[in-house]
Motif scaffolding. Structure first.
Motif, PDB file in Angstrom:
ATOM      1  N   SER A 172      34.391  55.338  37.100  1.00 59.58           N
ATOM      2  CA  SER A 172      34.631  55.900  38.429  1.00 59.58           C
ATOM      3  C   SER A 172      34.239  57.375  38.509  1.00 59.58           C
ATOM      4  O   SER A 172      34.323  57.982  39.566  1.00 59.58           O
ATOM      5  CB  SER A 172      36.121  55.769  38.756  1.00 59.58           C
ATOM      6  N   ALA A 212      36.010  59.618  37.338  1.00 61.48           N
ATOM      7  CA  ALA A 212      37.322  60.186  36.959  1.00 61.48           C
ATOM      8  C   ALA A 212      37.417  61.681  37.238  1.00 61.48           C
ATOM      9  O   ALA A 212      37.952  62.443  36.426  1.00 61.48           O
ATOM     10  CB  ALA A 212      37.650  59.876  35.491  1.00 61.48           C
ATOM     11  N   LEU A 213      36.894  62.100  38.408  1.00 59.73           N
ATOM     12  CA  LEU A 213      37.029  63.521  38.770  1.00 59.73           C
ATOM     13  C   LEU A 213      38.480  63.806  39.116  1.00 59.73           C
ATOM     14  O   LEU A 213      39.175  62.951  39.675  1.00 59.73           O
ATOM     15  CB  LEU A 213      36.139  63.847  39.978  1.00 59.73           C
ATOM     16  N   TYR A 214      38.951  65.022  38.789  1.00 58.96           N
ATOM     17  CA  TYR A 214      40.329  65.398  39.111  1.00 58.96           C
ATOM     18  C   TYR A 214      40.381  65.644  40.626  1.00 58.96           C
ATOM     19  O   TYR A 214      39.827  66.630  41.120  1.00 58.96           O
ATOM     20  CB  TYR A 214      40.750  66.644  38.338  1.00 58.96           C
ATOM     21  N   ASP A 215      41.036  64.742  41.349  1.00 60.18           N
ATOM     22  CA  ASP A 215      40.879  64.761  42.806  1.00 60.18           C
ATOM     23  C   ASP A 215      41.663  65.860  43.520  1.00 60.18           C
ATOM     24  O   ASP A 215      41.493  66.035  44.725  1.00 60.18           O
ATOM     25  CB  ASP A 215      41.161  63.376  43.417  1.00 60.18           C
ATOM     26  N   MET A 254      41.273  68.941  42.552  1.00 60.71           N
ATOM     27  CA  MET A 254      40.486  70.151  42.261  1.00 60.71           C
ATOM     28  C   MET A 254      39.112  70.055  42.913  1.00 60.71           C
ATOM     29  O   MET A 254      38.584  68.956  43.092  1.00 60.71           O
ATOM     30  CB  MET A 254      40.273  70.301  40.750  1.00 60.71           C
ATOM     31  N   ARG A 280      30.457  67.470  34.199  1.00 61.32           N
ATOM     32  CA  ARG A 280      31.720  67.914  33.590  1.00 61.32           C
ATOM     33  C   ARG A 280      31.783  67.509  32.112  1.00 61.32           C
ATOM     34  O   ARG A 280      32.322  68.237  31.282  1.00 61.32           O
ATOM     35  CB  ARG A 280      32.904  67.293  34.347  1.00 61.32           C
ATOM     36  N   MET A 283      46.611  59.052  39.088  1.00 64.83           N
ATOM     37  CA  MET A 283      45.704  59.705  38.122  1.00 64.83           C
ATOM     38  C   MET A 283      45.455  58.800  36.926  1.00 64.83           C
ATOM     39  O   MET A 283      44.368  58.778  36.367  1.00 64.83           O
ATOM     40  CB  MET A 283      46.303  61.035  37.640  1.00 64.83           C
ATOM     41  N   SER A 327      43.116  55.906  38.139  1.00 66.28           N
ATOM     42  CA  SER A 327      41.723  56.342  38.340  1.00 66.28           C
ATOM     43  C   SER A 327      41.152  57.015  37.082  1.00 66.28           C
ATOM     44  O   SER A 327      40.122  57.676  37.158  1.00 66.28           O
ATOM     45  CB  SER A 327      41.637  57.276  39.544  1.00 66.28           C
ATOM     46  N   GLU A 328      41.822  56.851  35.966  1.00 60.08           N
ATOM     47  CA  GLU A 328      41.362  57.301  34.638  1.00 60.08           C
ATOM     48  C   GLU A 328      41.243  58.823  34.505  1.00 60.08           C
ATOM     49  O   GLU A 328      40.585  59.324  33.603  1.00 60.08           O
ATOM     50  CB  GLU A 328      40.027  56.634  34.280  1.00 60.08           C
ATOM     51  N   GLN A 329      41.888  59.566  35.432  1.00 55.47           N
ATOM     52  CA  GLN A 329      41.814  61.030  35.345  1.00 55.47           C
ATOM     53  C   GLN A 329      42.575  61.550  34.123  1.00 55.47           C
ATOM     54  O   GLN A 329      42.160  62.521  33.491  1.00 55.47           O
ATOM     55  CB  GLN A 329      42.381  61.666  36.610  1.00 55.47           C
ATOM     56  N   ALA A 356      40.509  60.886  31.174  1.00 54.33           N
ATOM     57  CA  ALA A 356      39.383  61.842  31.143  1.00 54.33           C
ATOM     58  C   ALA A 356      39.829  63.176  30.562  1.00 54.33           C
ATOM     59  O   ALA A 356      39.104  63.800  29.787  1.00 54.33           O
ATOM     60  CB  ALA A 356      38.816  62.029  32.544  1.00 54.33           C
ATOM     61  N   MET A 357      41.036  63.617  30.934  1.00 51.78           N
ATOM     62  CA  MET A 357      41.567  64.867  30.382  1.00 51.78           C
ATOM     63  C   MET A 357      41.749  64.742  28.876  1.00 51.78           C
ATOM     64  O   MET A 357      41.397  65.628  28.108  1.00 51.78           O
ATOM     65  CB  MET A 357      42.948  65.165  30.994  1.00 51.78           C
TER      66      MET A 357
END
Lengths: 260, 258
Positions: free
Chosen positions: A107, A109-112, A114, A172, B119, B122-124, B127-128
Motif C-alpha cells: 500500500s 504504508a505512508l504515515y497518513d 504526516m 522514503r 496504522m 495499513s502497515e504503517q 513500515a516504521m
C-alpha cells in the motif's frame, strides 16, 4: 563488525564467477496455527541482482519477505542476511540490519498524519539521527526529484493517487540508502501505464543505488521489466527458477499459467 | 465442555501475559535515548486541549444536576445549607475523577485504539519498524505519557466547573452569594480529599493511554479490527478505571482517613 567480510561466497558453477549471496534462505518453514504457509523455501539473492518471486495469492510470498526483516519469525530453517541469522539477532543488531534493508509495502504504508516531506524526514531524523535542516531538506528534495514528485512535497498522503503513494513510499525507503530492497507487490492495484512506470522506476533505482532486490509480484509485465532471475512459489515451496524467457518457454503447466 | 474451560483460561492467560510484556516494553522505552518531546507535546494538545469542551461541559452539568437533585432532599431535613459542602466533597473525592475518566475513556482510548489500529492495518507501524525507527517510543510512550499528564489537569478543570455548576443551580431556587457558596464548599474540603483524588487520576490516565495503545497496536489485520480495537479499548479502559477506583478508595480510607 564489517558485514562485507561476512558475505557468503557462492560459486556460480556455470560461469565460474564468485557471487556474493546477501540473502541466503535454507529450508524455511512457517505455519499460522494449523495452516502451513511456507513448507520448504530455499533461495539465495546475489549482490546487485533483481530477483522476482512469482506466486498466486496466499502462496506465502509476503510471509517469506516479512521473515527476512524480522516482522515474522520462521518455525524452522535458516534465514541469513549478510551472513547473520536473522532470528538470532538481538534488538540493536536487528535494528542495524533493518537499516540496510528497504521494504516497500503493497500500500506504500505512508504515515497518513504526516505530509510527504515529514514522511521522508521521519527516517532521517529517527534512524540516521540527522539534525542539519539544510542537509535533510537537500536529501528529501533529491529523493523526490528521483521519483519525479518534487512538487508533492507539501501534500498529505490522502491527496495522492495510488501510483504517487508507491513512488513516495519508494523514496522514503531509498532515502536510507539500503543495500537490499524488498518490494511487496509494487504494482498491485495500479493501471497498466502506472504499473509500467513503477516497474521502470524500480529498475532505475536499482541501477542508481546498486541495490539487490527481491520483487514479490504476480504482474508478469513487472516481472519482465525488472527480473534478472525469477523464482516461482507454489504451496509454500519454490517449484521453478530461471530467466523470464526460460520460464516462458518451459514445460511446467503451473508456471506457464502465469504467462497466459 | 470440560475441555473448553482450560482453553478459555489459557487464552486469557496469554492475553494477560501479552499485556505485561507490552507494559514492560513501554517502561523500557520511556528511558531510551531520542525521547519524542515534540510528539509528546502534540499528543498533549490532542488529548488535553481537544477534550476541554467535552470535559468542561460534563463537569459543569455534573455539579449543576447534583445540586438540583440533592437540594430538595436536604431541604426536607433542614440541611439546605450543607448542599455546597456535600456537592464539593462528592465531586472532588469521587464523582469528578471517575466520571471524567470514563468520559475520557470513551473519547481518548477509542481514538487511540482506532488510530493505532488503522496504522497497523495499513502497515504503517510495520513500515516504521522495518525502517529501523522505534514505533513504541514514537506512538505508545508519547500517548500514554500525554494521558498521564492531561487526565489529572482535565479532572481538576472539570472539578472547578462542577463547583461553578453547583453554584449556578443553587442560585436558581435561592439567592446565595458566590463568596458564601465557595466558602462553604472549600471549608468542607482538605488536602486529604484533593491529593488522593488527583493521585488516582494519574493511574486512570495511564489505564486510558495504555489500554488504547495496547488494543490498537495489537489489533488484527482487516478493517473490522479497527472498530474492534476502538470498542474493546473503551470497554477495557472503563473496567480498569472502575477497578482502580475501588482500590484507590480502599487505600485512601485506610491511609488518609484513618
Amino acid at each position: 563488525m564489517d558485514t562485507n567480510n561476512k558475505y557468503e561466497q557462492v560459486a556460480d558453477q556455470k560461469t565460474g564467477n564468485a557471487k556474493e549471496a546477501v540473502v541466503s534462505i535454507s529450508h524455511l518453514k512457517k505455519s499460522f496455527g494449523t495452516k502451513e504457509v511456507l513448507t520448504d523455501v530455499s533461495m539465495e539473492l546475489n549482490r546487485g541482482e533483481n530477483l522476482v518471486v512469482l506466486g498466486k495469492s496466499g502462496s506465502g510470498k509476503s510471509v517469506s519477505i516479512k521473515c527476512m526483516v524480522g516482522l515474522l519469525t520462521q518455525d524452522e530453517g535458516s534465514l541469513k542476511i549478510f551472513g547473520d541469522e536473522v532470528s538470532e539477532l538481538k534488538e540493536d543488531a536487528l535494528k542495524a540490519m533493518r537499516i540496510k534493508i528497504g521494504f516497500l509495502f503493497q500500500s506504500g504504508a505512508l504515515y497518513d498524519s504526516m505530509t510527504v516531506k515529514e514522511n521522508l524526514e521521519f527516517p532521517l531524523t529517527r534512524v540516521l539521527k540527522l539534525s542539519d535542516k539544510d542537509d535533510i531538506q537537500h536529501r528529501i528534495e533529491e529523493m523526490l526529484e528521483g521519483v519525479g514528485l518534487l512538487d508533492a512535497i507539501d501534500k498529505m498522503p490522502s491527496d495522492l493517487s495510488g501510483g504517487m503513494r508507491k513512488r513516495i513510499g519508494l523514496a522514503r525507503t531509498l532515502i536510507l540508502k539500503p543495500e537490499i530492497m524488498l518490494y511487496d507487490e509494487p504494482t498491485t492495484g495500479l493501471d497498466p501505464i502506472t504499473s509500467r512506470e513503477i516497474s521502470e522506476l524500480i529498475l532505475q533505482m536499482q541501477q542508481k543505488y546498486h541495490t539487490s532486490s527481491i520483487i514479490i509480484t504476480h504482474d508478469m509485465a513487472c516481472a519482465k521489466i525488472t527480473a534478472d532471475r525469477i523464482l516461482v512459489l507454489s504451496k509454500g515451496a519454490f517449484i521453478a527458477e530461471g530467466s523470464y524467457e526460460d520460464l516462458e518457454n518451459g514445460p511446467d503447466e503451473l508456471v506457464q499459467s502465469f504467462f497466459k | 465442555m470440560t475441555r473448553s474451560v482450560p482453553a478459555t483460561w489459557n487464552k486469557q492467560f496469554i492475553a494477560a501475559g501479552d499485556q505485561v510484556v507490552f507494559m514492560g516494553t513501554f517502561f523500557r522505552n520511556i528511558f531510551r535515548r531520542g525521547f519524542e518531546w515534540n510528539e509528546l507535546l502534540r499528543q498533549c494538545y490532542i488529548i488535553g486541549y481537544k477534550s476541554l469542551s467535552l470535559v468542561g461541559i460534563t463537569g459543569f452539568i455534573l455539579g449543576f444536576v447534583l445540586t438540583l437533585q440533592s437540594a430538595p432532599t436536604m431541604k426536607a431535613f433542614g440541611a439546605e445549607s450543607f448542599v455546597p459542602s456535600m456537592v464539593a466533597i462528592s465531586i472532588i473525592r469521587e464523582i469528578g475523577p471517575v466520571i471524567i475518566a470514563l468520559i475520557c475513556a470513551g473519547k481518548i482510548a477509542s481514538s487511540i485504539g482506532a488510530e493505532l489500529g488503522s496504522m497497523k492495518v495499513s502497515e504503517q507501524i510495520d513500515a516504521m519498524e522495518v525502517s529501523g525507527a522505534n514505533p513504541i517510543q514514537y506512538l505508545v510512550v508519547t500517548r500514554v505519557l500525554a494521558c498521564i499528564v492531561m487526565i489529572p489537569i482535565l479532572t481538576l478543570m472539570a472539578d472547578a466547573l462542577a463547583l461553578a455548576g453547583g453554584f449556578t443551580a443553587s442560585n436558581i431556587s435561592n439567592k446565595i452569594s458566590a463568596v458564601l457558596y465557595f466558602n462553604k464548599s472549600f471549608a468542607a474540603l482538605s488536602f486529604v480529599d484533593l491529593i488522593p483524588a488527583v493521585g488516582k487520576t494519574i493511574f486512570f490516565g495511564f489505564a486510558i493511554g495504555f489500554v488504547g495503545c495496547y488494543k490498537g497496536y495489537n489489533s488484527d489485520r482487516g478493517t473490522e479490527s479497527v472498530g474492534v480495537a476502538a470498542n474493546s479499548a473503551v470497554v477495557s479502559a472503563s473496567l480498569w478505571i472502575i477497578l482502580l477506583d475501588a482500590i484507590a478508595v480502599q487505600l485512601t480510607s485506610v491511609f488518609a482517613y484513618s
